[in-house]
Write an enzyme that holds these catalytic residues in place. Structure first.
Site, mmCIF file in Angstrom:
data_model
loop_
_atom_site.group_PDB
_atom_site.id
_atom_site.type_symbol
_atom_site.label_atom_id
_atom_site.label_comp_id
_atom_site.label_asym_id
_atom_site.label_seq_id
_atom_site.Cartn_x
_atom_site.Cartn_y
_atom_site.Cartn_z
ATOM 1 N N GLY B 41 -9.477 18.544 -3.660
ATOM 2 C CA GLY B 41 -8.743 17.584 -2.823
ATOM 3 C C GLY B 41 -7.522 18.247 -2.213
ATOM 4 N N GLY B 43 -5.049 16.422 -0.231
ATOM 5 C CA GLY B 43 -4.022 15.495 0.243
ATOM 6 C C GLY B 43 -2.660 15.987 -0.213
ATOM 7 C CG LEU B 44 0.953 13.733 0.655
ATOM 8 C CD1 LEU B 44 1.808 12.494 0.490
ATOM 9 C CD2 LEU B 44 1.697 14.772 1.474
ATOM 10 C CB SER B 285 4.005 0.112 7.441
ATOM 11 O OG SER B 285 5.070 0.387 6.565
ATOM 12 N NE ARG B 331 2.965 -1.829 -1.009
ATOM 13 C CZ ARG B 331 2.697 -0.574 -0.717
ATOM 14 N NH1 ARG B 331 1.797 0.085 -1.409
ATOM 15 N NH2 ARG B 331 3.329 0.017 0.268
ATOM 16 C CD GLU B 426 -4.926 6.074 -4.524
ATOM 17 O OE1 GLU B 426 -4.679 6.688 -3.469
ATOM 18 O OE2 GLU B 426 -5.519 4.981 -4.554
#
Ligand code: SF4
Ligand code: FES
Lengths: 275, 638
Positions: B41, B43-44, B285, B331, B426
């Protein structure tokens, strides 16, 4: 909505491709263009065929994966959007959609509408970054950067690497893409030490990949989904000539204009590009 | 139930990480180049880890199924990244960020990890600015901040609505530099299909080249998984289409415990679905809730246009119910409240599954120009998708699956239950408890990649004594063979249901029974439905048999197969956790006001599940969460 969908089908890079026409009915205005391809692919699959390969991922205009030519327009007939941001309501006045992959020597077709754009990565690997290691960095606010400068750097940095500029260009030049990265870093103080080396090295890498030359048709700017402007190409050219000028000075170290600043820049260059 | 040891260092909370760093064994610089590390992976978390480890001298191979590392889904993160810089002088500090994160996660995360994250947060911003990440600045040239849900300070750094993109391009630049130096080899178009474990240690992976179908083995002294989350289990989610659970699920089946799979985050502000063909949902967002006000008409099924509804006939339900946080509640709270008002019939739009997010007041207060500069690209995106201009008419939004707090279990050093297998970002379960705060995912991904793994992995290599594994060894060959057989089987199946059809169906089950609100009866139905779907997959799958090149339907089938198995575990985990916390809302457990009712006595723990074989029940392990520095309280945003 009912439409003829004429799509470029090509099994391998080395085999010949051709157009195939499919008919789709009952399409909704709010369906995205890629969702239309999904629906088509499910249909092909159920009929025992091989679905059309196309690149896509985020489907919100940011990853840069998607990209096809629709009725002669790169990323479709709308300006300032990627292929995944086209909705069928934008296309409903057409009877037939002709869908083709990017066409450029440096982007060989892998299958159907999928092209290999790894040439872009190789250009960036040649110098599209600031050479710092992780850690040991001074506080982020230690160097103020004017809002105007930061905004300009940001605008250039929002290139998504989709390749539309190359596909739109009659010469398949990658200048807009390369200039976006050059400008982004050249605007920022952090980008200064390596700027000369960066532009030379990236342009060299670009030439090696087989992209064409820029002849200022501005088709790239017109089709770029992220509003990357030709000003970046102008900046790229300036940076390049400045770099050439500097390196010609470096060959003659006794030149009267070769002041202290250059030595610093030069040292930084060697620091960060150890062999 | 067995107990799990998180290997948290002793000592005072604020010194744990510092002490740990001092106690770590180091790999001598000259020896670092003798070690190979595989990163899955880009990603970040993956890119930052690969670049930082390569800088130290290790040899890195990084794998991605994309055509370029820059496509990873981190690129789509819009809002921002948190850091306890206190640049706004509004009283922020490491402890406050730590506290907000633990509380935001509804007291289901590990104190020591979260504190470390808050400590590191400041360095991340320094790092990114030095890489040339063009964060938003004020007129004086200093970094600007905004606030996000669950916080009363402004600590979120941003680059318009494209923060993830800019941070990822920063990490991708760092990665490119190491590729150029030949310290990193990148394998585009490669999907990891199995983890290889020899003598109990993770020593390699088996991958498939998506272009040719070629299966190959790669060995290393340690493996770093940074393959993201599994929100796509809901089919409709804000994740990119290819995001999947295959890498973590296959590692799970090789012995890595899966922690808190039922902790999923439903993001409150997404563009509602428009039809049966819908392929994904687009997030708006959370930063929009800084200036946008959420409301519904006070009258049920009110058919009027929003402009026609006078102020006193609008219900700003978040402001009404949560006066101190208002529209900026976390959230999970926002999402659940939106669902509730819609379920009660107050929803708007053609489906009734939407509420308004209105900028009228903010535009009056700040002017169009300021709003344009803050949210310009988000407004454009919204208009493009829906045809409505948010400057003229309020946005319509509805919650959608967005992030998974659950993931592979890791200890304090980010190592899974398989020695040598590290999990970042994640893909692990670590820092967000039962609910993640906005702008914390980017922070965690980069903290793990830049500032945690370089040290913890070094300590492992210095102490574990792993020999150089050989791809010719039987374990690799076996894994290759089982993948070939599996692929062959799928290619030979000649049924009538496509992977997408099965996936869509799975998504509906998950949304209805394992989504924003769950209960025991529903979870049992979910399980039964998933079993049926698994049979359908087994007996009636239809994929393309014609392609020797890219084969989308085959790739999808493999991923859907793993989602089906993970879905079962999610339902089981949700059923076993007899409480409500954060994103896990069991309707049986709520306060009279309808808020989540935790059961700290029984469930202040991490549930980590062990795979013990096909068609066998997963085995549950417990990691008790000790709260020494924070008093457990009932989370209130009133
Ligand atoms: S410059 Fe524009 S068209 Fe070219 S790759 Fe970047 S975003 Fe795409
Ligand atoms: S699919 Fe990501 S930009 Fe179109």
């Amino acid at each position: 909505m009912k439409m003829n969908i004429k799509i470029w089908r090509q099994a391998f890079q080395t085999t010949r491709g051709n157009f195939q026409t499919y008919i789709l009915e009952n399409m909704d205005d709010n369906m995205s263009f890629l969702e239309m391809l999904d629906v088509l692919n499910e249909k092909i699959l159920h009929e025992g065929g091989d679905p059309v390969s196309f690149s896509h991922d985020c489907r919100e205009g940011i990853c840069g994966s998607c990209g096809v030519v629709i009725n002669g327009r790169v990323h479709g007939p709308l300006q300032g959007v990627t292929t995944c941001q086209i909705y069928m309501r934008h296309l409903k006045h057409y009877k037939t959609l002709v869908i083709e992959p990017w066409r450029a020597r440096a982007f060989p077709i892998i299958k159907d509408l999928v092209t290999d754009r790894q040439a872009f990565d190789r250009i960036l690997q040649a110098g599209g970054y600031i050479s710092i290691n992780t850690g040991g960095i001074p506080d982020a606010n230690a160097t103020p950067i004017g809002r105007h400068i930061a905004d300009q750097a940001f605008a250039a940095a929002s290139c998504i690497g989709c390749g539309a500029c190359v596909a739109a260009c009659p010469n398949a030049s990658a200048n807009l893409f390369v200039s976006a990265k050059i400008s982004h870093l050249a605007f920022l103080p952090q980008g200064q030490p390596e700027k000369n080396h960066r532009v030379e090295s990236m342009l060299k890498a670009m030439d090696k990949e087989g992209f064409g030359n820029c002849s200022n048709t501005a088709a790239c700017e017109f089709e770029c989904p992220k509003g990357i402007t030709l000003k970046n190409i102008a900046k790229l050219n300036r940076e390049y000539f400045e770099a050439l000028f500097r390196s010609s000075l470096e060959e003659h170290p006794t030149h009267p204009h070769h002041g202290k600043g250059d030595e610093v820049a030069h040292a930084a260059f060697h620091d960060t590009h150890e062999k | 139930m067995n107990k799990l040891n998180p290997n948290t260092p002793d000592g005072n909370l604020a010194n744990k990480w510092k002490d740990q760093l001092f106690n770590f064994k180091l790999v001598n610089p000259a020896n670092k180049r003798k070690f190979d590390i595989i990163v899955i992976g880009c990603g970040l978390a993956g890119s930052s880890a690969a670049a930082s480890l390569a800088e130290l001298g290790y040899n890195i191979k990084i794998f991605t199924y994309h055509d370029s590392p820059r496509r990873a889904h981190s690129i789509a993160a819009q809002g921002g990244i948190n850091a306890a810089k206190n640049y706004q002088n509004d009283g922020d500090n490491v402890h406050r960020l730590f506290y907000d994160t633990i509380k935001g996660g509804d007291f289901r995360s590990r104190e020591a990890n979260v504190h470390r994250l808050a400590e590191i947060s400041e360095k991340i911003i320094d790092q990114c600015v030095a890489q040339g990440v063009p964060f938003a600045r004020d007129y004086g040239g200093h970094l600007d901040n905004r606030s996000f849900g669950g916080a009363q300070v402004s600590r979120t750094f941003y680059a318009k609505g494209q923060t993830g993109q800019q941070l990822l391009l920063g990490a991708y630049g760092a990665l490119n530099r190491q590729i150029h130096k030949k310290k990193v080899t990148v394998y585009n178009y490669h999907e990891m299909l199995d983890l290889v474990v020899i003598d109990g240690k993770a020593v390699g992976v088996v991958t498939r080249d998506l272009r040719t179908g070629e299966i190959s083995s790669h060995a290393a002294h340690a493996i770093v998984l940074a393959s993201g989350g599994y929100s796509n289990i809901f089919y409709l989610s804000t994740n990119a289409k290819a995001s999947n659970a295959t890498a973590i699920w296959r590692a799970h089946k090789k012995g890595a415990f899966f922690a808190n799979p039922c902790f999923t985050q439903i993001h409150p502000t997404c563009i509602p679905a428009s039809g049966h063909y819908q392929s994904k949902l687009t997030l708006m967002s959370e930063s929009l809730r800084n200036d946008g006000r959420v409301w519904v008409p006070k009258k049920k099924n009110d058919g009027r246009y929003p402009e026609q509804i006078p102020q006193n006939e609008r219900d700003y339900f978040l402001e009404r119910k949560y006066p101190s946080f208002g529209n900026l509640v976390p959230r999970d709270v926002a999402a659940r409240n939106i669902k509730e008002v819609c379920d009660e019939g107050f929803g708007v739009g053609s489906t009734g599954l939407a509420v308004y997010l209105d900028f009228e007041d903010a535009i009056k207060r700040l002017g169009e120009e300021e709003i344009e500069s803050k949210y310009g690209n988000l407004f454009e995106m919204y208009e493009l998708i829906t045809g409505d201009d948010p400057f003229v008419t309020p946005m319509k939004i509805y919650p959608a699956a967005h992030y998974t707090m659950g993931g592979l279990w890791v200890d304090y050093n980010l190592m899974s239950t398989i020695p040598g297998l590290f999990v970042l970002g994640e893909a692990n379960f670590s820092d967000h408890g039962a609910n993640r705060l906005g702008a914390s995912a980017l922070m965690q991904g980069l903290a793990d990649g830049y500032f945690v793994i370089p040290y913890t992995l070094g300590n492992y290599l210095a102490t574990a004594n792993v020999g150089k594994p050989d791809v010719q060894s039987p374990e690799f060959k076996e894994a290759e063979k089982s993948i070939s057989t599996e692929t062959g089987k799928m290619l030979a199946s000649n049924g009538t249901t496509t992977p997408d059809e099965i996936h869509r169906k799975l998504g509906e089950i998950m949304r209805d029974y394992v989504g924003m609100a769950r209960n025991a009866a529903g979870l049992k139905i979910a399980n039964a439905e998933i079993q049926k779907l698994k049979q359908e997959f087994k007996n009636n799958l239809k994929i393309s048999m014609q392609s020797e090149n890219l084969n989308d339907s085959l790739e999808k089938a493999g991923r859907v197969k793993d989602f089906l198995e993970l879905a079962e575990l999610m339902a089981e985990d949700a059923l076993q956790r007899n409480e409500s916390c954060g994103g896990h809302f069991r309707t049986e457990y709520q306060t009279p006001e309808g808020e989540a009712l935790r059961n700290d006595r029984k469930f202040a723990h991490v549930s980590a599940w062990e795979y013990i074989g096909k068609n066998k029940q997963h085995k549950l392990h417990i990691e008790k969460l000790k709260f020494e520095y924070i008093k457990l309280s009932s989370r209130s945003y009133k």
